[in-house]
Design a protein around this motif. Structure first.
Motif, PDB file in Angstrom:
ATOM      1  N   PRO A  17       0.819  -1.211   0.000  1.00 43.02           N
ATOM      2  CA  PRO A  17       0.000   0.000   0.000  1.00 43.02           C
ATOM      3  C   PRO A  17       0.854   1.264   0.000  1.00 43.02           C
ATOM      4  O   PRO A  17       1.982   1.268   0.490  1.00 43.02           O
ATOM      5  CB  PRO A  17      -0.789  -0.112   1.309  1.00 43.02           C
ATOM      6  CG  PRO A  17       0.075  -0.951   2.192  1.00 43.02           C
ATOM      7  CD  PRO A  17       0.823  -1.886   1.294  1.00 43.02           C
ATOM      8  N   GLY A  21      -2.869   4.416   1.916  1.00 43.18           N
ATOM      9  CA  GLY A  21      -3.543   3.121   2.026  1.00 43.18           C
ATOM     10  C   GLY A  21      -3.995   2.530   0.710  1.00 43.18           C
ATOM     11  O   GLY A  21      -4.440   1.386   0.670  1.00 43.18           O
ATOM     12  N   SER A  22      -3.898   3.278  -0.381  1.00 41.01           N
ATOM     13  CA  SER A  22      -4.297   2.748  -1.686  1.00 41.01           C
ATOM     14  C   SER A  22      -3.193   1.853  -2.247  1.00 41.01           C
ATOM     15  O   SER A  22      -2.041   1.932  -1.837  1.00 41.01           O
ATOM     16  CB  SER A  22      -4.577   3.897  -2.663  1.00 41.01           C
ATOM     17  OG  SER A  22      -3.389   4.610  -2.923  1.00 41.01           O
ATOM     18  N   PHE A  23      -3.558   1.012  -3.204  1.00 38.47           N
ATOM     19  CA  PHE A  23      -2.603   0.093  -3.818  1.00 38.47           C
ATOM     20  C   PHE A  23      -1.504   0.877  -4.526  1.00 38.47           C
ATOM     21  O   PHE A  23      -1.782   1.760  -5.332  1.00 38.47           O
ATOM     22  CB  PHE A  23      -3.327  -0.811  -4.819  1.00 38.47           C
ATOM     23  CG  PHE A  23      -2.432  -1.764  -5.548  1.00 38.47           C
ATOM     24  CD1 PHE A  23      -2.037  -2.941  -4.948  1.00 38.47           C
ATOM     25  CD2 PHE A  23      -1.974  -1.476  -6.816  1.00 38.47           C
ATOM     26  CE1 PHE A  23      -1.209  -3.829  -5.618  1.00 38.47           C
ATOM     27  CE2 PHE A  23      -1.149  -2.348  -7.498  1.00 38.47           C
ATOM     28  CZ  PHE A  23      -0.769  -3.530  -6.896  1.00 38.47           C
TER      29      PHE A  23
END
Length: 57
Positions: A17, A21-23
């Motif tokens: 991440p 918190g995003s990919f």
């Protein structure tokens, strides 16, 4: 790009991440059928941005 050998391989895949918190990326480790690291190079490869990230397993 992971071009260790022709054909299909068993691999452990882990999402990495980003700070929000995003990919951000993907870490790949090639494995033998018994689950140990493969005897081919490169054993590990990444896609995307993994610097400063952590793959939580």
């Amino acid at each position: 790009m992971l071009r260790a050998a022709a054909g299909r391989r068993i691999a452990l895949l882990a999402a990495v991440p980003g700070g929000d918190g995003s990919f951000a990326g993907l870490q790949r480790v090639l494995l033998k059928p018994d689950g140990t690291k493969a005897d081919i190079e490169p054993v590990k490869a990444s896609l995307g941005v993994i610097a400063g990230g952590a793959a939580r397993l």
